[in-house]
Scaffold this active site. Structure first.
Site, PDB file in Angstrom:
ATOM      1  N   ARG A  88       0.911  -1.075  -0.097  1.00 39.17           N
ATOM      2  CA  ARG A  88       0.055   0.108   0.026  1.00 39.17           C
ATOM      3  C   ARG A  88       0.953   1.334   0.261  1.00 39.17           C
ATOM      4  O   ARG A  88       0.531   2.178  -0.828  1.00 39.17           O
ATOM      5  CB  ARG A  88      -0.925  -0.023   1.390  1.00 39.17           C
ATOM      6  CG  ARG A  88      -2.152  -0.750   1.149  1.00 39.17           C
ATOM      7  CD  ARG A  88      -2.739  -1.181   2.502  1.00 39.17           C
ATOM      8  NE  ARG A  88      -1.928  -2.350   2.709  1.00 39.17           N
ATOM      9  CZ  ARG A  88      -1.616  -3.395   2.575  1.00 39.17           C
ATOM     10  NH1 ARG A  88      -2.775  -3.685   1.830  1.00 39.17           N
ATOM     11  NH2 ARG A  88      -0.734  -4.355   2.531  1.00 39.17           N
ATOM     12  N   THR A  89       1.788   1.185   0.861  1.00 37.24           N
ATOM     13  CA  THR A  89       2.588   2.652   1.065  1.00 37.24           C
ATOM     14  C   THR A  89       3.211   2.885  -0.314  1.00 37.24           C
ATOM     15  O   THR A  89       3.244   4.276  -0.693  1.00 37.24           O
ATOM     16  CB  THR A  89       3.251   2.568   2.431  1.00 37.24           C
ATOM     17  OG1 THR A  89       2.557   2.239   3.326  1.00 37.24           O
ATOM     18  CG2 THR A  89       4.071   3.928   2.646  1.00 37.24           C
ATOM     19  N   LYS A 118      25.997  -4.206  -1.350  1.00 36.93           N
ATOM     20  CA  LYS A 118      27.421  -4.301  -1.348  1.00 36.93           C
ATOM     21  C   LYS A 118      27.930  -3.559  -0.291  1.00 36.93           C
ATOM     22  O   LYS A 118      29.450  -3.303  -0.072  1.00 36.93           O
ATOM     23  CB  LYS A 118      27.953  -3.636  -2.658  1.00 36.93           C
ATOM     24  CG  LYS A 118      27.383  -3.969  -3.959  1.00 36.93           C
ATOM     25  CD  LYS A 118      27.680  -3.101  -5.135  1.00 36.93           C
ATOM     26  CE  LYS A 118      27.067  -3.738  -6.479  1.00 36.93           C
ATOM     27  NZ  LYS A 118      27.528  -2.898  -7.476  1.00 36.93           N
ATOM     28  N   ARG A 140      11.635   3.897   3.351  1.00 35.15           N
ATOM     29  CA  ARG A 140      11.146   3.066   4.364  1.00 35.15           C
ATOM     30  C   ARG A 140      12.192   2.242   4.635  1.00 35.15           C
ATOM     31  O   ARG A 140      13.042   1.679   3.795  1.00 35.15           O
ATOM     32  CB  ARG A 140       9.932   2.157   3.978  1.00 35.15           C
ATOM     33  CG  ARG A 140       9.729   1.045   4.776  1.00 35.15           C
ATOM     34  CD  ARG A 140       8.506  -0.053   4.499  1.00 35.15           C
ATOM     35  NE  ARG A 140       7.185   0.982   4.836  1.00 35.15           N
ATOM     36  CZ  ARG A 140       6.138   0.213   4.604  1.00 35.15           C
ATOM     37  NH1 ARG A 140       5.867  -0.874   4.529  1.00 35.15           N
ATOM     38  NH2 ARG A 140       4.846   0.883   5.178  1.00 35.15           N
ATOM     39  N   HIS A 168       5.454   6.062  11.676  1.00 39.00           N
ATOM     40  CA  HIS A 168       5.050   5.854  10.339  1.00 39.00           C
ATOM     41  C   HIS A 168       4.183   7.128  10.114  1.00 39.00           C
ATOM     42  O   HIS A 168       2.670   7.047  10.086  1.00 39.00           O
ATOM     43  CB  HIS A 168       4.095   4.433  10.044  1.00 39.00           C
ATOM     44  CG  HIS A 168       3.852   4.186   8.727  1.00 39.00           C
ATOM     45  ND1 HIS A 168       4.065   5.054   7.567  1.00 39.00           N
ATOM     46  CD2 HIS A 168       3.583   3.034   7.949  1.00 39.00           C
ATOM     47  CE1 HIS A 168       3.847   4.377   6.594  1.00 39.00           C
ATOM     48  NE2 HIS A 168       3.248   3.263   6.652  1.00 39.00           N
TER      49      HIS A 168
HETATM   50  C1  NCD Z   1       1.963  -1.219   8.290  1.00 41.07           C
HETATM   51  C2  NCD Z   1       3.537  -0.772   8.102  1.00 41.07           C
HETATM   52  O1  NCD Z   1       4.338  -1.220   7.374  1.00 41.07           O
HETATM   53  O2  NCD Z   1       3.845  -0.434   9.468  1.00 41.07           O
HETATM   54  N1  NCD Z   1       1.481  -1.132   6.926  1.00 41.07           N
HETATM   55  C3  NCD Z   1       1.267   0.047   6.260  1.00 41.07           C
HETATM   56  O3  NCD Z   1       2.196   0.811   5.960  1.00 41.07           O
HETATM   57  N2  NCD Z   1       0.022   0.172   5.972  1.00 41.07           N
HETATM   58  C4  NCD Z   1       1.740  -2.235   9.186  1.00 41.07           C
HETATM   59  C5  NCD Z   1       2.244  -3.674   9.138  1.00 41.07           C
HETATM   60  O4  NCD Z   1       3.292  -3.809   8.506  1.00 41.07           O
HETATM   61  O5  NCD Z   1       1.685  -4.320   9.909  1.00 41.07           O
END
Ligand code: NCD
Length: 354
Positions: A88-89, A118, A140, A168
């Site tokens: 999703r993100t 590397k 991320r 997040h």
């Molecule tokens: C979450 C995350 O990556 O922190 N999902 C998200 O970004 N929508 C939650 C998870 O991984 O459980």
């Protein structure tokens, strides 16, 4: 035995937060050029500005596209670089940048395919991305403190799309957006119940802080013994005046009795990747499953959210419950992330309808 990935954090959460609380990182009404690393950078007015911008962007949507937005980031370049899995993100940031006409670059699966394999440092990678004429980096990473290292290495905005077990923030913004669009209860009279992995779940950490700034007076935290809310976060919320109620559950169905008076249930996945024991993981999952029977205890007006991915903490038959809003929540990701990108990249959104 579950193999635990324990990244080397050179900074504690307290150290990360003390950097972020300095003036340099605060938004204070001016998003342009700023990093988005933690929800603690935002005042109530800053959050309202994100919500209002996202709502105006959403209003301009025609079918699946945003014709009034398509030049907002024309000739800008956004890098989307993920060191941890994402559906999703990742997709909503890609869609958000593309909907506004930006060029999007990046290496899908940084952990596998970038020069991190590397041994390149995060700082060098960030400088490399910037050297390609990039205007913002969405990243991320499994390390909590990547946010500070990346922000210090780059002159362009770094947007935290998930930092280890820390925060997040963009998810919290879309969670808030979904709550205000779907709950009949005003924030200052709302009771929110978080369920699941409150220890490792970075979405919980960010949303609880955003709701605090927005004046939500009472929050309940229901979890198995192994995934309770971090004590420093619980005290932080209490210091800000939130009534914090923590409950440990052991047996399936126990949650039912704890959600009879709540307005929002925010469920989360038990994050297997951080566990050291298989048995603890299995026990944790068993105790927190949400089924139609559990939901029969929740008020008619309540809403059920989940940042997703779900494993089996919400059974699929709950999806038919009109209170289940987790797929509407996914959809909110695009306008909210468009708003955040537009704001930090200084796009002029004033011509969008009010
Ligand atoms: C979450 C995350 O990556 O922190 N999902 C998200 O970004 N929508 C939650 C998870 O991984 O459980």
């Amino acid at each position: 035995m579950i193999t635990e990935r324990r990244p080397e954090n050179s900074m504690s959460v307290a150290d990360i937060l003390s950097s972020i609380r300095t003036k340099e990182y605060q938004i204070d009404g001016d998003f342009k050029g700023k990093d988005i690393l933690s929800t603690e950078q935002f005042t109530r007015d800053d959050i309202l500005q994100v919500m209002e911008t996202a709502a105006r962007i959403e209003l301009s949507k025609e079918g699946g596209s945003y014709p009034e937005c398509e030049n907002l980031l024309k000739h800008k370049r956004v890098a989307v670089c993920f060191y941890q899995p994402s559906t999703r993100t990742y997709m909503s940031f890609m869609a958000a940048a593309q909907n506004m006409g930006a060029y999007v670059i990046g290496v899908p699966g940084m952990m596998q395919y970038s020069s991190a394999v590397k041994g390149e440092s995060l700082q060098d990678t960030v400088r490399t991305i910037e050297a390609h004429g990039t205007d913002a980096i969405v990243m991320r990473h499994e390390a909590d403190d990547f946010v500070i290292h990346a922000a210090e290495a780059a002159d362009i905005p770094i947007i935290n799309a998930g930092a280890g077990k820390f925060e997040h923030p963009t998810q919290a913004m879309l969670d808030l957006y979904t709550i205000t669009q779907n709950s009949p209860i005003p924030l200052d009279a709302m009771s929110v119940t978080f369920v699941g992995d409150l220890k490792y779940g970075r979405t919980v950490h960010s949303l609880a802080k955003v709701l605090t700034v927005m004046g939500v007076p009472s929050m309940n935290f229901i979890s198995p013994e192994t995934t309770c809310l971090p004590t420093n976060l619980a005290s932080y919320l209490e210091e800000k005046g939130v009534v914090v109620n923590q409950q440990v559950v052991h047996e399936p169905g126990e949650i039912g009795q704890l959600i009879t008076h709540t307005d929002v249930i925010y469920d989360t996945r038990v994050q297997k990747e951080w566990f050291t024991s298989d048995q603890d993981y299995v026990d944790a999952c068993r105790a927190i499953q949400i089924t139609p029977e559990v939901m029969s205890n929740a008020p008619e007006h309540s809403i059920l959210l989940h940042p997703l991915p779900r494993v089996d903490e919400i059974t699929t038959d709950v999806d038919l419950d009109p209170r289940a809003k987790y797929f509407a929540q996914v959809a909110s990701g695009v306008p909210v992330r468009m708003a955040l990108l537009a704001l930090v990249m200084g796009a002029d959104t004033s011509r969008l309808a009010r």
